[in-house]
Scaffold this motif. Structure first.
Motif, short mmCIF file in Angstrom:
data_model
loop_
_atom_site.label_atom_id
_atom_site.label_comp_id
_atom_site.label_asym_id
_atom_site.label_seq_id
_atom_site.Cartn_x
_atom_site.Cartn_y
_atom_site.Cartn_z
N TRP A 3 -34.57 6.88 1.25
CA TRP A 3 -33.73 7.63 2.20
C TRP A 3 -33.34 9.03 1.73
CZ3 TRP A 3 -34.99 5.20 6.20
CH2 TRP A 3 -35.05 3.82 6.22
N ARG A 52 -35.48 5.75 9.75
CA ARG A 52 -34.33 6.52 9.23
C ARG A 52 -33.20 6.58 10.28
NH1 ARG A 52 -33.93 10.43 5.25
NH2 ARG A 52 -36.17 10.65 5.10
N ARG A 53 -33.62 6.76 11.53
CA ARG A 53 -32.63 6.81 12.61
C ARG A 53 -31.87 5.47 12.67
NH1 ARG A 53 -32.03 5.34 17.18
NH2 ARG A 53 -34.04 4.33 17.43
N GLN A 69 -29.60 5.04 9.59
CA GLN A 69 -28.35 5.80 9.62
C GLN A 69 -27.31 5.10 10.50
OE1 GLN A 69 -30.03 9.61 10.49
NE2 GLN A 69 -30.10 10.20 8.32
N GLN A 118 -23.84 2.89 8.71
CA GLN A 118 -22.44 3.21 9.04
C GLN A 118 -21.67 2.01 9.55
OE1 GLN A 118 -22.38 6.37 11.89
NE2 GLN A 118 -23.54 7.70 10.54
#
Ligand code: ADP
Ligand code: TRP
Length: 332
Positions: free
Chosen positions: A213, A287-288, A291, A295
């Motif tokens: 990442w 990656r999207r 992320q 969170q």
């Protein structure tokens, strides 16, 4: 009995491209392809303690690795995805295995022998080795035998541990008449061994990893640092180079385009840009997702706990049977 595929991942440090290409991606593919099998993928957090991983690092790595597996498409409804530490029955089985395991078998274990060989002062060679590391294969055997795994995908370095699990299962079966499944290691011959930023095998122990990442800018710096030879500018570039392995692993199905690029007389600089772009493109969608997931600790926690009740019920049934077989049962 149907096939049961099981493997554990130690949450130590950030996952890197080698972990992705050599373990995460093939395991997710296996779960997807194996319609006839049950899959068990877990975070071996108690194993991470044997290496003295710092508490915050262990916690952060658990979070990061859980989010990583899900970002690459692990379907927690298809595969069991859990933390070792949420299945305390593992320890009960581990103790039963400890009591049938000859000490010599642990003396010969690679993890212990390697740690011993590392000790500078041979006289007190055992002083800095914790008992967790010494009995590492016993906890691992319990992980495997508790869910009666038949196939255990691992790297070559772990094969001995699966053989220990198999040997111990045979001993228990012989001793108390149980019917524990005998596991076998599955070493992917075709599995890529990804080189790191210094050209050696990418590994946390060599400090040459390219974390999955990292931001694209940092990625391009890490790739730029990969050593190249002094082939003439327009000459074809050697295909046994680390950059060829890296680019091929991340170019999708079009591996011929990598070969063509190496033959074309492109410069090392152009090849590095190609490799970096290929990796970024493959990681764009994961990656999207990563992320978003990273969170949402509550979602990760719920996902890891989703099937723990089911797993513990299966585990408790096996433990109840074994307790009874070894002579630990109610008096009336
Ligand atoms: P590290 O060597 O960085 O400590 P681990 O030993 O934790 O990595 O490996 C976790 C999984 O990732 C194992 O299944 C291992 O075979 C795989 N793996 C690690 N490094 C690589 C690599 N460079 N190429 C391919 N697979 C790898
Ligand atoms: N020892 C394995 C490793 O270092 C991790 C692990 C723990 C494991 N328990 C397991 C792997 C059970 C397969 C099956 O990579």
């Amino acid at each position: 009995m149907s096939r049961r595929i099981l493997t554990g991942i130690k949450p130590t440090g950030s996952p890197h491209l080698g972990n992705l290409a050599g373990a995460i991606a093939p395991a997710i593919q296996m779960a997807h392809d194996a319609a006839d099998a049950q899959c068990f993928f877990f975070l071996a957090d108690f194993h991470a303690l044997t290496g003295g991983t710092a508490p915050d690092e262990l916690h952060a790595a658990t979070h990061e690795i859980a989010a990583t597996w899900l970002a690459f498409g692990l379907d927690p409804k298809r595969a069991f995805f859990y933390r070792q530490s949420d299945i305390p029955e593992v320890f009960e089985l581990s103790w039963m295995l400890t009591c049938v395991c000859p000490k010599g078998m642990m003396n010969r274990s690679h993890a212990y022998k390697a740690a011993k060989a590392d000790q500078a002062d041979k006289k007190g060679a055992d002083d800095n080795i914790n008992m967790g590391l010494f009995t590492y294969p016993l906890l691992m055997a319990a992980d495997i035998l508790l869910f009666q795994a038949t196939d255990v995908p691992v790297g070559k370095d772990q094969v001995q541990h699966i053989e220990v699990a198999r040997d111990l299962a045979q001993r228990v079966n012989l001793h108390v008449g149980s019917n524990l499944a005998l596991p076998k290691a599955v070493v992917a011959e075709s599995g890529v061994l990804l080189p790191g930023s210094d050209g050696r095998k990418m590994s946390k122990s060599y400090g040459n990893t390219i974390p999955i990442w990292v931001e694209p800018k940092r990625l391009s710096k890490l790739i730029a640092a990969i050593p190249t030879d002094s082939s003439a500018k327009n000459a074809p570039k050697p295909k046994n180079h680390a950059l060829h392995v890296l680019a091929t692993a991340f170019c999708g199905t079009d591996t011929q385009s990598v070969d063509a690029l190496f033959d074309s007389g492109a410069s090392w600089h152009e090849i590095k840009i190609f490799a970096c772009d290929a990796i970024c493109a493959q990681l764009l969608e994961p990656r999207r997702k990563y992320q978003e997931l990273a969170q949402d600790s509550a979602l990760l926690e719920r996902t890891l706990m989703l099937r723990v009740p089911e797993l513990r019920e299966t585990a408790a049934n096996l433990i109840a049977e074994l307790r009874s077989k070894v002579g630990i049962r109610r008096l009336s």
